[in-house]
Design a protein around this motif. Structure first.
Motif, mmCIF file in Angstrom:
data_model
loop_
_atom_site.group_PDB
_atom_site.id
_atom_site.type_symbol
_atom_site.label_atom_id
_atom_site.label_comp_id
_atom_site.label_asym_id
_atom_site.label_seq_id
_atom_site.Cartn_x
_atom_site.Cartn_y
_atom_site.Cartn_z
ATOM 1 N N GLY A 7 0.610 -1.670 0.168
ATOM 2 C CA GLY A 7 -0.214 0.149 0.029
ATOM 3 C C GLY A 7 0.663 1.360 -0.189
ATOM 4 N N THR A 8 0.464 2.303 -0.286
ATOM 5 C CA THR A 8 1.238 3.941 -0.923
ATOM 6 C C THR A 8 0.609 4.211 1.035
ATOM 7 O OG1 THR A 8 -1.277 5.133 -1.435
ATOM 8 C CG2 THR A 8 0.725 4.343 -3.100
ATOM 9 N N ASN A 9 0.440 4.251 1.301
ATOM 10 C CA ASN A 9 -0.662 4.603 2.465
ATOM 11 C C ASN A 9 0.984 4.591 3.898
ATOM 12 O OD1 ASN A 9 -2.079 6.009 1.272
ATOM 13 N ND2 ASN A 9 -3.987 5.467 2.851
ATOM 14 N N ASN A 10 0.925 5.533 5.213
ATOM 15 C CA ASN A 10 2.037 4.787 6.236
ATOM 16 C C ASN A 10 1.079 4.034 6.941
ATOM 17 O OD1 ASN A 10 4.001 6.885 5.107
ATOM 18 N ND2 ASN A 10 2.500 8.334 6.102
ATOM 19 N N ASP A 11 0.196 3.461 7.107
ATOM 20 C CA ASP A 11 -0.741 2.630 7.647
ATOM 21 C C ASP A 11 -1.201 1.213 6.902
ATOM 22 O OD1 ASP A 11 -2.489 3.619 6.400
ATOM 23 O OD2 ASP A 11 -3.441 4.115 7.677
ATOM 24 N N ALA A 12 0.030 1.296 5.776
ATOM 25 C CA ALA A 12 -0.605 0.315 4.857
ATOM 26 C C ALA A 12 -0.438 -0.913 5.220
ATOM 27 C CB ALA A 12 0.272 -0.028 3.487
ATOM 28 N N GLU A 13 -0.778 -2.171 5.219
ATOM 29 C CA GLU A 13 -0.087 -3.270 5.876
ATOM 30 C C GLU A 13 1.172 -3.943 5.369
ATOM 31 O OE1 GLU A 13 -2.366 -6.100 7.926
ATOM 32 O OE2 GLU A 13 -3.690 -4.477 8.895
ATOM 33 N N THR A 14 1.226 -3.420 4.323
ATOM 34 C CA THR A 14 2.165 -3.954 4.013
ATOM 35 C C THR A 14 2.636 -2.183 2.827
ATOM 36 O OG1 THR A 14 2.404 -6.097 3.471
ATOM 37 C CG2 THR A 14 4.672 -5.144 2.298
#
Length: 111
Positions: free
Chosen positions: A38-45
């Motif tokens: 994922g692109t977000n900082n809170d992405a699973e990976t």
């Protein structure tokens, strides 16, 4: 691409629904290894340079994902195709409709 192994990277925002579904669907294909991020900082990976370098092809779910990848990892994308699958964020993980859409985007594997 039959006969050739492929490393496919699937990217969405939080790596919880769309890209993990694509990862699961494409990992069912012989000679394909799929990973999602994922692109977000809170992405699973969270997406990393190592994943970009590993991938033969990168698939994003939306135009915004391509922009984020290009801004953050531009130099690493030199010889990497980045394709937009145009899949909106309105599906659950392994939703049958989402699986069907993903398969339809890869006729070379699901003819």
């Amino acid at each position: 691409m039959s006969g050739t192994a492929a490393n496919l990277l699937f990217v969405c925002s939080r790596n919880r629904l769309r890209s993990p579904t694509a990862e699961a669907v494409l990992n069912s294909v012989d000679r394909v290894t799929a990973i999602s991020a994922g692109t977000n900082n809170d992405a699973e990976t969270p997406l990393s340079g190592d994943l970009i370098l590993w991938a033969d092809s990168i698939y994003v779910m939306e135009t915004g994902h391509r922009k984020k990848i290009t801004q953050k990892f531009g130099p690493l994308l030199k010889d990497k195709p980045v394709r937009n699958l145009a899949i909106p964020d309105n599906y659950t993980f392994m939703d049958p409709d989402l699986v069907a859409i993903i398969k339809s985007r890869f006729p070379e594997y699901f003819a």
